[in-house]
Scaffold this motif. Structure first.
Motif, short mmCIF file in Angstrom:
data_model
loop_
_atom_site.label_atom_id
_atom_site.label_comp_id
_atom_site.label_asym_id
_atom_site.label_seq_id
_atom_site.Cartn_x
_atom_site.Cartn_y
_atom_site.Cartn_z
N ARG A 55 4.10 4.20 3.46
CA ARG A 55 5.52 4.20 3.13
C ARG A 55 5.77 4.09 1.62
NH1 ARG A 55 9.46 0.19 4.79
NH2 ARG A 55 7.73 -1.27 4.77
N SER A 56 4.82 3.48 0.91
CA SER A 56 5.14 3.13 -0.47
C SER A 56 4.17 3.68 -1.50
CB SER A 56 5.18 1.61 -0.61
OG SER A 56 3.98 1.06 -0.09
N ALA A 57 3.02 4.15 -1.09
CA ALA A 57 2.03 4.58 -2.08
C ALA A 57 1.72 6.07 -1.92
CB ALA A 57 0.75 3.76 -1.93
N SER A 58 1.22 6.63 -3.00
CA SER A 58 0.82 8.04 -2.95
C SER A 58 -0.55 8.15 -2.29
CB SER A 58 0.75 8.59 -4.38
OG SER A 58 -0.27 7.91 -5.09
N PRO A 59 -0.91 9.34 -1.84
CA PRO A 59 -2.23 9.51 -1.19
C PRO A 59 -3.39 9.09 -2.09
CG PRO A 59 -0.84 11.43 -0.79
CD PRO A 59 -0.09 10.57 -1.76
N VAL A 91 9.19 6.78 -5.48
CA VAL A 91 8.54 8.08 -5.27
C VAL A 91 9.14 8.73 -4.02
CG1 VAL A 91 6.35 9.24 -4.91
CG2 VAL A 91 6.46 7.19 -6.34
N GLN A 92 9.39 10.02 -4.11
CA GLN A 92 9.94 10.75 -2.96
C GLN A 92 9.02 11.90 -2.59
OE1 GLN A 92 13.83 12.15 -4.02
NE2 GLN A 92 14.66 10.10 -4.22
N PRO A 93 9.10 12.31 -1.34
CA PRO A 93 8.33 13.49 -0.95
C PRO A 93 8.75 14.67 -1.83
CG PRO A 93 9.32 12.43 0.98
CD PRO A 93 9.89 11.75 -0.23
N GLY A 94 7.79 15.45 -2.24
CA GLY A 94 8.10 16.60 -3.08
C GLY A 94 7.90 16.33 -4.56
N PRO A 110 -10.10 6.96 -10.84
CA PRO A 110 -10.04 5.88 -9.86
C PRO A 110 -11.36 5.13 -9.68
CG PRO A 110 -8.88 7.80 -9.03
CD PRO A 110 -9.55 8.22 -10.32
N SER A 111 -12.49 5.82 -9.88
CA SER A 111 -13.78 5.16 -9.66
C SER A 111 -14.04 4.04 -10.66
CB SER A 111 -14.92 6.18 -9.68
OG SER A 111 -15.11 6.63 -11.01
N THR A 112 -13.27 4.02 -11.76
CA THR A 112 -13.42 2.95 -12.75
C THR A 112 -12.55 1.74 -12.40
OG1 THR A 112 -11.61 3.77 -14.12
CG2 THR A 112 -13.80 4.63 -14.59
N HIS A 113 -11.80 1.85 -11.28
CA HIS A 113 -10.87 0.78 -10.86
C HIS A 113 -9.76 0.54 -11.89
CE1 HIS A 113 -13.44 -1.25 -7.51
NE2 HIS A 113 -13.49 0.06 -7.49
N LYS A 114 -9.44 1.56 -12.63
CA LYS A 114 -8.40 1.47 -13.66
C LYS A 114 -7.82 2.86 -13.82
CE LYS A 114 -9.54 -1.27 -17.34
NZ LYS A 114 -8.59 -2.36 -17.53
N PHE A 115 -6.67 3.08 -13.18
CA PHE A 115 -6.06 4.41 -13.28
C PHE A 115 -4.59 4.29 -12.88
CE2 PHE A 115 -5.35 5.91 -8.85
CZ PHE A 115 -5.96 4.87 -8.16
N SER A 116 -3.88 5.38 -13.02
CA SER A 116 -2.49 5.36 -12.59
C SER A 116 -2.10 6.72 -12.04
CB SER A 116 -1.57 4.96 -13.74
OG SER A 116 -1.70 5.89 -14.79
N VAL A 117 -1.02 6.73 -11.28
CA VAL A 117 -0.47 7.99 -10.79
C VAL A 117 0.99 8.04 -11.21
CG1 VAL A 117 -0.09 9.49 -8.80
CG2 VAL A 117 -2.02 7.88 -8.79
N PHE A 118 1.31 9.03 -12.00
CA PHE A 118 2.71 9.25 -12.41
C PHE A 118 3.31 10.27 -11.45
CE2 PHE A 118 3.52 7.31 -16.64
CZ PHE A 118 2.27 6.74 -16.84
N HIS A 119 4.60 10.12 -11.19
CA HIS A 119 5.28 11.04 -10.30
C HIS A 119 6.45 11.69 -11.04
CE1 HIS A 119 2.98 9.71 -6.79
NE2 HIS A 119 2.96 8.56 -7.43
N LEU A 120 6.44 13.00 -11.05
CA LEU A 120 7.47 13.76 -11.76
C LEU A 120 8.40 14.43 -10.75
CD1 LEU A 120 5.24 15.54 -14.45
CD2 LEU A 120 6.46 13.36 -14.64
N ARG A 121 9.69 14.33 -11.03
CA ARG A 121 10.68 15.03 -10.21
C ARG A 121 11.42 15.97 -11.14
NH1 ARG A 121 13.80 10.67 -7.77
NH2 ARG A 121 11.71 10.20 -7.01
#
Lengths: 400, 106
Positions: A180-184, A332-335, A344-355
């Motif tokens: 419900r709250s996180a990206s894949p 974050v919304q679908p789309g 991600p394998s370094t345990h330090k990353f982020s995901v930005f979401h653009l609309r």
């Protein structure tokens, strides 16, 4: 002026604090169902459950605060009915409180497992202090814990109980964690993280029954049977809006409020998890978070005093699992287009979401600079090229 | 119990006892010291418990951890002696610690 607040959680405590700092000198009553003054819920599935935190540390304010704020706490009672014409609240104790302004800070309650056997002893939920205490008594090495629901609560419990030496299985009906709250990308990171700590993650498995004679013995899914000495279900919450609904206030997955915190009755306000409100992006949402409880309560309290200001803060959330801090800002919304920054394998990353090219959300895993930059970019409705976000040679601060 | 002194921008001083193991932020909140919001309750998630540590005490504190260092970027008027008070754990060695609260937490 007589103000009554129904509910005694994070939003209620903040409303009292804001009213006090604004110099409110009328009568103020907080009605709380639990026997405790307002307390923090996040540690219940983290440090408090881990035994690192005595109960006293959970309370948001010392008792003297309420006395100094001329606030009477009526604890261990519920609001049973509201008479909007007479402007009174009737309590379960039979007492009646008159109000000039009323604030709903009723929060939400856990969704119960709907399957057969769900009422067996040994099935726990996590919402309040008593729930956390009850569950903690069963955290004994070697026991088998089945967590139903791969959301924040279930995963935080899974992370904490591992240190007690329990065998943990997480059963999730959907195809990924925190759906419900996180990206894949973030879901996948947390699946690997939990598995590396020995947690058995079962995705795409809906629980069909809880089995046992006098105590839980297993949970059954369409794919098999998972033995369990204890079950913790974290399958979401339901907003407490029945009282508002019966009183004739507009409700739609929460109590409907305007940008200032007023309900469909101008003398009644609502704040926190129980509200359906317009968020910073202009759409109606219901949020389950500390930030929303605090910020919305500030605005609602001001509106009760006749000083309405619009609530437009960017939502933010956090989750602590093992030694990893997840920080999320925006919605974050679908789309939306996901852009991964870092590995991600370094345990330090982020995901930005653009609309439409504009930064709408950020999920930062042990990456506070990205979180901070993201929150600012979201508030500024900044447009940032995906290639720039993905380029870690560009410092987070300079992304804008 | 160690005593911690909090000094507000207007010069108001309060000295309170804080249990060992609690944070300097909790000592402020439980004793109604104004100027420390601590919205997240001490999870190093919000940066609204910013304080300035008295220069005489700076060297006696464990240094900032990475998350605190980074989250301080959210605070206003950050100086070399800025800390997030939720990340300073009270110990007998900090008996007498003096911190100052900032103008604003937001």
């Amino acid at each position: 002026m007589r103000f009554v607040i129904i509910g005694a959680g994070q939003a209620a405590a903040q409303a009292v604090a804001t009213l006090a700092s604004e110099g409110f000198s009328g009568s103020l009553t907080v009605v709380g169902e639990e026997p405790y003054p307002p307390y923090q819920r996040p540690p219940l599935s983290k440090a408090y459950m881990a035994g690192d935190f005595v109960r006293e540390r959970l309370f948001l304010k010392p008792e003297a605060f309420y006395a100094e704020s001329h606030c009477e706490l009526r604890l261990g009672v519920t609001a049973a009915a509201i008479d909007r014409a007479a402007k009174t609240v009737t309590l379960s104790s039979g007492d009646t409180l008159a109000y000039d302004r009323l604030l709903f800070a009723t929060g939400d309650r856990v969704r119960k497992l709907p399957c057969p056997g769900a009422d067996l002893p040994g099935v726990y939920y996590l919402r309040g202090i008593d729930d956390s205490d009850a569950l903690r008594r069963h955290l004994v090495a070697g026991k088998k814990l089945a967590v139903v629901g791969g959301g924040y609560i279930g995963l935080e419990v899974a992370a904490v109980v591992g240190k007690y030496g329990l065998h943990v299985t997480v059963v999730e009906a959907m195809d990924r964690l925190m759906v419900r709250s996180a990206s894949p990308q973030v879901s996948e990171f947390y699946r690997k993280l939990h598995e590396s700590h020995g947690v058995d993650i079962r995705l795409n498995q809906a629980v069909t029954a809880v089995e046992g004679k006098s105590w839980v013995e297993a949970v059954a899914t369409g794919q098999g049977r998972i033995p369990a000495d204890i079950v913790v279900a974290g399958i979401g919450v339901v907003p407490n809006c029945e009282l508002a609904l019966v009183a004739g206030l507009a409700c739609d997955n929460g109590i409907v409020v305007d940008e200032f915190g007023a309900t469909s009755d101008p003398d009644i306000f609502a704040a926190g998890d129980c509200t359906n409100h317009v968020s910073f992006h202009g759409k109606r949402v219901r949020l389950e978070s500390v930030q929303n409880a605090i910020d919305q309560a500030k605005h609602a309290a001001l509106a009760m005093l006749g000083k309405p200001t619009p609530y437009r803060e960017v939502p933010w959330f956090w989750s602590d699992q093992y030694d990893i801090k997840l920080q999320i800002a925006g919605l974050v919304q679908p789309g939306d287009t996901a852009v991964v920054r870092g590995d991600p394998s370094t345990h330090k990353f982020s995901v930005f979401h653009l609309r439409d090219g504009i930064v709408a959300g950020v999920e930062a895993v042990n990456a506070a600079p990205d979180y901070i930059a993201g929150r600012r970019l979201i508030a500024a409705r900044a447009r940032v090229a995906p290639e720039r976000i993905a380029d870690t040679s560009v410092p987070a601060k300079q992304l804008g | 119990m160690p005593k911690i002194t909090y000094i507000e921008q207007n010069g108001t001083e309060r000295t309170v006892e804080v249990p060992v193991g609690w944070s300097v932020m909790e000592g402020a909140v439980k004793n109604r010291v104004p100027g420390i919001d601590a919205d997240c309750g001490g999870a190093c998630a919000c940066a609204t418990c910013h304080v300035y540590v008295d220069s005489a005490w700076l060297a006696k504190l464990p240094p900032r951890q990475e998350m605190e260092e980074q989250m301080l970027d959210f605070a206003q008027d950050v100086k070399p002696n800025s800390r997030l008070s939720c990340q300073i754990k009270v110990s007998p060695a900090l008996d007498g610690l003096i911190v100052r609260t900032p103008r604003t937490q937001h």
